[in-house]
Each structure stands twice: as C-alpha cells, then as structure tokens.
Write an enzyme that holds these catalytic residues in place. Structure first.
Site, PDB file in Angstrom:
ATOM      1  N   HIS A  17       0.877  -1.165   0.000  1.00 24.35           N
ATOM      2  CA  HIS A  17       0.000   0.000   0.000  1.00 24.35           C
ATOM      3  C   HIS A  17       0.920   1.223   0.000  1.00 24.35           C
ATOM      4  CE1 HIS A  17      -2.501  -3.023   2.483  1.00 24.35           C
ATOM      5  NE2 HIS A  17      -2.692  -3.211   1.191  1.00 24.35           N
TER       6      HIS A  17
HETATM    7  C1  LIG Z   1      -0.560  -8.505  -3.811  1.00 25.64           C
HETATM    8  C2  LIG Z   1      -1.240  -7.196  -3.529  1.00 25.64           C
HETATM    9  C3  LIG Z   1      -2.412  -7.165  -2.784  1.00 25.64           C
HETATM   10  C4  LIG Z   1      -3.051  -5.961  -2.516  1.00 25.64           C
HETATM   11  N1  LIG Z   1      -4.199  -5.976  -1.795  1.00 25.64           N
HETATM   12  C5  LIG Z   1      -4.805  -4.821  -1.482  1.00 25.64           C
HETATM   13  C6  LIG Z   1      -5.999  -4.819  -0.708  1.00 25.64           C
HETATM   14  O1  LIG Z   1      -6.516  -5.872  -0.333  1.00 25.64           O
HETATM   15  N2  LIG Z   1      -6.560  -3.632  -0.406  1.00 25.64           N
HETATM   16  C7  LIG Z   1      -6.009  -2.458  -0.788  1.00 25.64           C
HETATM   17  O2  LIG Z   1      -6.550  -1.419  -0.438  1.00 25.64           O
HETATM   18  N3  LIG Z   1      -4.900  -2.433  -1.557  1.00 25.64           N
HETATM   19  C8  LIG Z   1      -4.283  -3.584  -1.914  1.00 25.64           C
HETATM   20  N4  LIG Z   1      -3.149  -3.555  -2.681  1.00 25.64           N
HETATM   21  C9  LIG Z   1      -2.655  -2.253  -3.158  1.00 25.64           C
HETATM   22  C10 LIG Z   1      -3.365  -1.794  -4.423  1.00 25.64           C
HETATM   23  O3  LIG Z   1      -3.110  -2.694  -5.474  1.00 25.64           O
HETATM   24  C11 LIG Z   1      -2.877  -0.399  -4.799  1.00 25.64           C
HETATM   25  O4  LIG Z   1      -3.023   0.462  -3.704  1.00 25.64           O
HETATM   26  C12 LIG Z   1      -3.651   0.210  -5.964  1.00 25.64           C
HETATM   27  O5  LIG Z   1      -3.635  -0.628  -7.085  1.00 25.64           O
HETATM   28  C13 LIG Z   1      -3.074   1.587  -6.318  1.00 25.64           C
HETATM   29  O6  LIG Z   1      -3.807   2.116  -7.382  1.00 25.64           O
HETATM   30  P1  LIG Z   1      -3.183   3.210  -8.327  1.00 25.64           P
HETATM   31  O7  LIG Z   1      -4.175   3.483  -9.391  1.00 25.64           O
HETATM   32  O8  LIG Z   1      -2.683   4.349  -7.517  1.00 25.64           O
HETATM   33  O9  LIG Z   1      -1.864   2.548  -8.946  1.00 25.64           O
HETATM   34  P2  LIG Z   1      -1.698   1.269  -9.876  1.00 25.64           P
HETATM   35  O10 LIG Z   1      -2.839   0.359  -9.723  1.00 25.64           O
HETATM   36  O11 LIG Z   1      -0.357   0.725  -9.602  1.00 25.64           O
HETATM   37  O12 LIG Z   1      -1.752   1.873 -11.332  1.00 25.64           O
HETATM   38  C14 LIG Z   1      -0.740   2.712 -11.833  1.00 25.64           C
HETATM   39  C15 LIG Z   1      -0.822   2.713 -13.340  1.00 25.64           C
HETATM   40  O13 LIG Z   1       0.097   3.644 -13.887  1.00 25.64           O
HETATM   41  C16 LIG Z   1       0.822   3.058 -14.944  1.00 25.64           C
HETATM   42  N5  LIG Z   1       2.116   3.714 -15.041  1.00 25.64           N
HETATM   43  C17 LIG Z   1       3.127   3.673 -14.137  1.00 25.64           C
HETATM   44  N6  LIG Z   1       4.170   4.396 -14.592  1.00 25.64           N
HETATM   45  C18 LIG Z   1       3.802   4.920 -15.774  1.00 25.64           C
HETATM   46  C19 LIG Z   1       4.441   5.761 -16.736  1.00 25.64           C
HETATM   47  N7  LIG Z   1       5.672   6.222 -16.525  1.00 25.64           N
HETATM   48  N8  LIG Z   1       3.776   6.080 -17.871  1.00 25.64           N
HETATM   49  C20 LIG Z   1       2.514   5.619 -18.096  1.00 25.64           C
HETATM   50  N9  LIG Z   1       1.857   4.825 -17.210  1.00 25.64           N
HETATM   51  C21 LIG Z   1       2.499   4.496 -16.078  1.00 25.64           C
HETATM   52  C22 LIG Z   1       0.914   1.612 -14.526  1.00 25.64           C
HETATM   53  O14 LIG Z   1       1.218   0.779 -15.613  1.00 25.64           O
HETATM   54  C23 LIG Z   1      -0.474   1.368 -13.950  1.00 25.64           C
HETATM   55  O15 LIG Z   1      -1.419   1.069 -14.935  1.00 25.64           O
HETATM   56  C24 LIG Z   1      -2.495  -4.741  -2.987  1.00 25.64           C
HETATM   57  C25 LIG Z   1      -1.330  -4.773  -3.742  1.00 25.64           C
HETATM   58  C26 LIG Z   1      -0.703  -5.976  -4.004  1.00 25.64           C
HETATM   59  C27 LIG Z   1       0.544  -5.965  -4.796  1.00 25.64           C
END
Ligand SMILES: Cc1cc2nc3c(=O)[nH]c(=O)nc-3n(C[C@H](O)[C@H](O)[C@H](O)COP(=O)(O)OP(=O)(O)OC[C@H]3O[C@@H](n4cnc5c(N)ncnc54)[C@H](O)[C@@H]3O)c2cc1C
Ligand code: SF4
Lengths: 179, 549
Positions: free
Chosen positions: B482
């Site tokens: 997280h």
């Molecule tokens: C095994 C596991 C279990 C989890 N379980 C939970 C849970 O039960 N509950 C919970 O609250 N959270 C959980 N999490 C955390 C959760 O997955 C993240 O908090 C959440 O996905 C974050 O969302 P986000 O949109 O900020 O980032 P992300 O989902 O990581 O998305 C970021 C996006 O940006 C893109 N990107 C990155 N860099 C670039 C770039 N330079 N140019 C263009 N695109 C880019 C990536 O490809 C991706 O598509 C878990 C994580 C893992 C690994």
C-alpha cells in the site's frame, strides 16, 4: 474398497454443489478438468508401464494426460527410466500388489526408491521438484488439491453458487475423500 | 500515428485511481486521453499464466504478470526485466520491496480488494496523539467520497452497524452489497477470539460482488484466487473499467511510457512525453494533467521531469517529492494448529480485527490490526509433506491434516511520515534508459515499539487462543504493498506537495491523486482512500476547468 455412508454422503453432497456451480466432473472422482491425451504418446512403449506403476504407487484414479506429460519430463532427465520402471513393477508383481502399501517397503533404497518417491511427488505436486522454475504438468489434477477438494477450493476454480458457502461445518481432518 | 492533442485532461496511468478520475471527467463532458506504460492483456491470459505456474511459484503474486522490457515492475529473483528494478536500502529495505503491475488496469489486477475506511481519529494523529501529520480536512468531508468509491468499485460490507468499520461513525449510505460469508476457518477464528480474548473479528468490506452480479460483473463463486487474479472478474479490478471508459469517449494509448512532464514559461504543465516500445518519443499536449502512476512511479516521474524552472523536479519546491514513503509494515506468522481450521473457501482475505487499531497508545507506538488469512494452504504444505517419505493412505492423511491445520496470521501496522524514508532516482537504468526507482526505508521506532510491546505479544495471544503447536515466528517486516506518502498532502506548501484536492502547490493544472497524497496511513488497506481522493480531485478538476472555460 468399502466406504462408510458418511463419506459417500459427504462426497455426493460436494458433487451436487459443484455441478450446481457449473464445474466439470471428471470420471471416477477426479474433480475439475481432465487433460487431453496424446495418441502419439499413448503409443510410446514406456508409457503403459509407467501408468501401471503409477496406479500401483498412488491409490487414486489417475489422469492419463497428466501421466503422459510427467513421463515425458522424467524421460528427459533420466535415461534409465524405462528400466527402473520395469524393476519396480517386478517388485510389485512379486508381491501381488494392489495398492502401494502392499509393496512399497520391498522397494530397496537407492535409485528404485528414489524413482518411486519422485513419481508419487509428481502426481501430488504436478511438477517434479520444488523449484520456482520447474515445469508444471498438472494443476487442478495434482492430487494435493484433489485430496482436499471436498472441503476447500482449488484456487481459480469456482466452488459454489453466489454466497452458498455460508455456514459450512468446520469438518474434522478425516475422513479422507476417495478420488 | 496521430496523437490526440490538447485534450481537456491528460491522465497518466490506467490503474484504479486513474480509471475513476477519468470516468468522472468523461461524465462531466471533458475530453480525456490516458497514457498507459504497459500492455492491455486479457483476463484469460493471466489466468492461464497462473494455472501454468509450478507449485513452487504459485504463491508469487507477480509471477502471473511478466513485465514488458519497456515497462518493468518489481519482479525480485525472477531473471526477468523487473528483477532488480526497485532498488531498496536502509534498515528495512526488504520491507519496501513493493509489488505492483505496470499493465493496463494497474495493480488492482492482483490486489485482494480489502477496503477499510479510515476513522476520524486516523486523520488527526498529530492533534490527538502528538505524532505524524493531520489531514487538512476532517473525516466528514471524506465520507461522501468513500460512498462514491464503494458504489463505483462495488464494495460489499455488513449492514449490521456493530460489524461495520469504523465503529460508531455514521455512514451516509449502506454498502451496495451484503458481506460475504466466512470460510469454516474464519467462523472458528471469530468464535475463538471472541470467547477467549474478547476481540471482534469482523467481515472485511471488500471490492467483490457478494451474492449478486454488479457493475456487469458476476458474483463471487469462492474460487479463492483473488490474489493473483480473479478468474471471473467478481473482484473489481480497473481492467474491467477500461472498455466502459473507451465507450464514453476516453482515448487510451498502451505501451506509452511517460518519462517527462513538461512545463511552460508560466510554470504550468503543457505536455507529457512518452517512449514507445521502439524507443521513439512522442509528445501529448493538454490543458490539465493527472499523474496516477501509483505511489512509486508518480514521484519518480516528477523527479525525472526536473527542468530549469524546477531543478529538483516538478511539484517539488518543498523538497518533499519522494519523501515520507509509507506502507503498512506487516509481520506475518505461519501457524501450525492443533485442530483443523480449514482456510480456503471464499475470498483470500475476508475478515479482520480492526478495533485494536484505535487508542491513546498511539502517542507511544503504532497501531495495528490483525487478521487470519483465508488462502487455501495446499501450496504451502505440499512439498514439506511429500518429503516426509509417506505413501498411500498415510500420505493422504498427513497432507490433509497439514492443509487443514496450517494458516497465517498477520499484524499490519501504521507508520509515520518520515522525510528520510525517501525515493530517489537510482543511477541504474532500465531497458529504455530511464532511471530505476530507489527507496531507503526504516520502519522507525514507533513501529518497532509496537511490535515489541503490542502487536507481537497480541499475535502470540491470538495464536495461543487458536491452539498452536508452537509459538509462531516471523521473518520480520514485509511490505503490504500500500504505497503512500511520496507526494504528501498539506496546507503548507513549504512542507507538502499537494493541497487538499491533490492539486500540486507548484503547478495549478497538475493533479496527483492517490496514495502518495495520504498524510497518515492508519492500519487498514488504503486503496479505498486513494480512490476517494481521486473522486475529490476529479470534482476539483471539473470545477477548475469550468471556471477557466
Ligand atoms: C498482492 C497485492 C495485494 C493488494 N491488496 C490490497 C488490498 O486488499 N486492499 C487495498 O486497499 N490495496 C491492496 N493492494 C494495493 C493496491 O493494489 C494499490 O493500492 C492500488 O492498485 C493503487 O492504485 P493506483 O491506481 O494508484 O496505482 P496502480 O494500480 O499501480 O496503477 C498505476 C498505473 O500507472 C501506470 N504507469 C506507471 N508508470 C507509468 C508511466 N511512466 N507512464 C505511463 N503509465 C504508467 C501503470 O502501468 C499502472 O497502470 C495490494 C497490492 C498488491 C501488490
Ligand atoms: S473468491 Fe474467486 S470469484 Fe471470488 S473474488 Fe476471489 S477470485 Fe474472484
């Protein structure tokens, strides 16, 4: 082998639930999908003895498709495979073995016992070793999952209809599922 | 290829935060282009990847998502492009070896879906306990965005108030779906901790369809594979939203790795530049920009975008970009039970003891919540059992026994923002020649004291109540994945990166919603809060653009 009524009831109950959830039932107690069988491999002279030995080393219904894939991998790493299979089979026959308990103690330590353990390992684990890069030849068919499939899910395979797993009893470890 | 130019909003990322922000903007009539570093893949492909993994690697949540050379994500000890992508150092470096997915849809592909809200106290750590930072607004202001998140993602949860988290804090709307049933092991655990320790193990609020279809996705069918992938899409992941966004007019570019955010003479953001898999650079202009690349990739991109006007990186006049890196340091304990509990029916995480996470003790040490994971145990016990030399019925019995009587209990801690826990650009480069992210990490005395005085002893009491064969041990702090803090929120632009709507203090048309903004972590899995911040930012973007238009 005779089984008591409780076991049978438990198993038919779990089968009904699986059917309801649309999961496929393999023949003779294997839950899930069966792997396709290759005609070319079936004609390989080493495969039939390997399957015969497997059925003696493991007291369960075995999926021929899994056996073929395991045999292929074993062959690649063990040039003596066919000879060792015949040798262990001979011991089984000499003991009139129907199940593994009938002849396993008679298998001498060394390459023959190692092979026997490896074949058992393969059927239960779906791969030949513990490494992260091992070749996988079975997942749902791997017997470790079949061994508990009456109680818990095989990961990634649907188990029940929506929320139908509520209030399941906390079953004791035994009796074993027959599969 | 003709690039979309001068869209109302350019969003970098297609993870859950990006997807939710995009949909709000599209619904408000704005034009949206989304740039995604990784590929667009089908669910079937990921499920097959998982099923084909050998048993020895099935517990590795990232192994089903091989990264592309141009969009590496952390893949430790894999020999793959992401092998040493994330560089960690410091006393608890290994505790920050995060996992995330750089594919279209992002890291919710392999999240568990656990969705605990913060409590009002969690947002006022400094005022209440003299530690950490306060949020610039109270819980009451966040609450409506939690409701929007719960309805957008399809978060199920209990309707019984006594079972809801936070306890005793009014909700403005019920959960859209009821809680999911417990596995046999969870039922037993709930009874045991209640009867022996007086603790309440409650149903997790989770982004999973409970008892019914929702959001054009089917009901959960108990396949116990939420991590690494839900085979049917009953668990929300952002990949399920992308088709709908496109139908609403979003333009999504895949395999587009944004490497530089560009400012103009007024220090407003003017364009982003990305590299494609042929290493060709492209420029995309727009009016407003949203970086939602997650808590590591967003600060990394800001630092990479340093220019003459912003020599320390964009949005970084405070020098706080990449600092205050946070997570929920977790201690996991394998347990061997005297009696069978049988985890592995239903979702992989389905309950938790949250009430332990509040109290005046937070003036002295970190809060923690406790849970009994619900993963089927076969993959953890098979090899050891097979190596015992048993055959036939004895083998089946032992294997079944070990599967039914093994489990894992976890303590998840909060952590304080510490500027020394810092993300920087490594001098090591990835396949495109872009710097790899490096994080220095120390969980700090606040967390260590918790483990010594509070969470560690509590784990032992829980284990004893459950009936273990021996006192469980832990391998030390590991990440919860997280990722928070690296673009921290505050009212004072000299010590924070974004304001209360995730707008950068330095660039009025640059928004950085997500975990990076969170000033406190509390203990519960925080994606629901990241998304709530996304809703709030989207509202501000619409207002700002309408006022400017
Ligand atoms: C095994 C596991 C279990 C989890 N379980 C939970 C849970 O039960 N509950 C919970 O609250 N959270 C959980 N999490 C955390 C959760 O997955 C993240 O908090 C959440 O996905 C974050 O969302 P986000 O949109 O900020 O980032 P992300 O989902 O990581 O998305 C970021 C996006 O940006 C893109 N990107 C990155 N860099 C670039 C770039 N330079 N140019 C263009 N695109 C880019 C990536 O490809 C991706 O598509 C878990 C994580 C893992 C690994
Ligand atoms: S238990 Fe299975 S169906 Fe339900 S959310 Fe998890 S992976 Fe999807």
């Amino acid at each position: 082998m005779s089984r008591n009524n409780n076991e049978r009831e438990l198993q038919s109950l779990s089968r009904r639930k699986l059917l309801k959830a649309g999961a496929a039932l393999g023949a003779g107690g294997l839950l899930g999908v069966q792997l396709p069988v290759s005609a070319a491999l079936a004609a390989e002279p080493g495969v039939a003895p390997f399957m015969e030995l497997s059925r003696l080393l493991v007291n369960h219904q075995l999926d021929e498709g899994v056996g073929q894939r395991m045999w292929q991998l074993l062959q690649q790493e063990n040039a003596q495979l066919d000879r060792q299979v015949s040798a262990v089979l001979e011991i089984a026959h000499a003991n009139n073995a129907k199940i593994v308990e009938d002849f396993f103690p008679a298998i001498p330590e060394g390459e023959l016992q190692d092979l026997a353990y490896q074949v058992i390992f393969g059927w239960y684990a779906g791969c030949l070793n513990t490494s992260k890069t091992a070749e996988s030849f079975a997942f749902a068919q791997a017997l470790t999952f079949q061994n508990t499939a009456d109680v818990i899910s095989i990961p990634s395979y649907g188990r029940t209809g929506p929320n139908e797993w509520a209030d399941r009893p906390n079953v004791p470890v035994l009796p074993l599922r027959d599969f | 290829m003709s690039l979309p130019s001068n869209s109302d909003v350019v969003i970098v990322g297609t993870g859950v935060v990006a997807a939710v922000v995009a949909e709000q903007l599209l619904d408000a009539g704005l034009s949206v282009v989304m740039l995604e570093a990784g590929p667009r893949v089908s669910r079937a492909e990921i499920v097959e990847n998982y099923r084909n993994l050998p048993l020895g690697n099935k517990g590795n949540a990232i192994a089903s998502y091989p990264s592309k050379p141009w969009a590496p994500h952390p893949e430790p000890n894999s020999g793959r492009p992401g092998d040493d992508y994330l560089q960690v150092s410091g006393p608890n470096g290994i505790g920050y070896l995060q996992s995330y997915v750089r594919y279209a849809g992002g890291s919710t592909w392999h999240w568990a879906g656990t969705s605990w809200r913060l409590t009002p106290e969690d947002m006022r750590l400094n005022s209440n306990f003299g530690v950490g930072r306060d949020w610039p607004f109270p819980y009451e202001e966040l609450e409506p965005y939690y409701v929007k998140t719960e309805y957008k993602l399809g978060i199920c949860g209990p309707s019984d108030e006594a079972e809801q988290w936070p306890q005793g804090v009014p909700r403005s709307a019920p959960y859209p779906m009821p809680e999911l049933p417990f596995s046999p092991g969870e039922n037993k655990f709930t009874d045991v901790v209640r009867d022996k320790l007086g603790l309440r193990n409650v149903h997790v609020a989770q982004a999973r369809n409970s008892g019914t279809a929702y959001d054009n996705r089917p009901a959960c069918c108990s396949s116990n594979n939420c991590v690494p992938v839900c085979p049917v899409g009953a668990k929300y992941d952002a990949a399920t939203a992308l088709g709908r966004l496109e139908a609403k007019g979003a333009k999504i570019l895949h395999n587009a790795v944004v490497y530089k955010v560009e400012t103009n003479a007024q220090n407003q953001v003017e364009a982003v530049n990305y590299l494609d898999p042929d290493k060709q650079s492209h420029r995309v202009t727009g009016k407003t920009f949203v970086l939602a690349c997650n808590g590591i990739e967003t600060p990394k991109l800001l630092l990479m975008s340093a220019d003459d006007r912003n020599p320390n990186g964009l949005a970084n006049s405070s020098d706080q970009v990449g600092r205050n890196m946070m997570d929920h340091p977790q201690l996991a304990y394998k347990i061997k039970l005297k009696e069978p509990y049988w985890t592995g029916v239903g979702p992989v995480v389905n309950s938790g003891i949250m009430e332990t996470s509040q109290g005046d003790y937070r003036a002295r040490h970190a809060a923690a919540y406790f849970r009994f994971n619900n993963f089927a145990q076969n993959r953890f016990v098979t090899f050891d059992t097979l190596q015992q030399g048993l055959v036939g019925k004895a083998l089946d019995e032992q294997l079944r026994h070990n599967t039914g009587t093994s489990g894992m209990i976890v303590a998840a801690h909060e952590i304080l923002p510490d500027p020394n826990n810092r993300l920087t650009l490594s001098d090591k480069k990835d396949w495109l020649g872009l710097p790899k992210p490096a994080v220095h990490y120390d969980v700090g005395d606040y967390v260590r004291r918790s483990a010594e005085e509070f969470s560690g002893p509590m784990i032992q009491r829980i284990a004893e109540a459950m009936g273990v064969l021996e006192a469980p041990k832990t391998v030390g702090f590991r990440p919860s994945k997280h990722i928070m803090g690296g673009t921290i929120m505050g009212t004072d632009s000299s010590n924070s990166v974004v304001d209360d709507v995730c707008r950068s203090h330095d660039h009025a048309n640059l928004f950085l919603p997500g975990g990076g903004a969170m000033p406190s972590t509390a203990t519960g899995n925080s994606t629901i809060t990241m998304v709530a911040l996304g809703f709030r930012a989207a509202e501000a973007i619409v207002q700002q653009m309408k006022a400017g238009a």
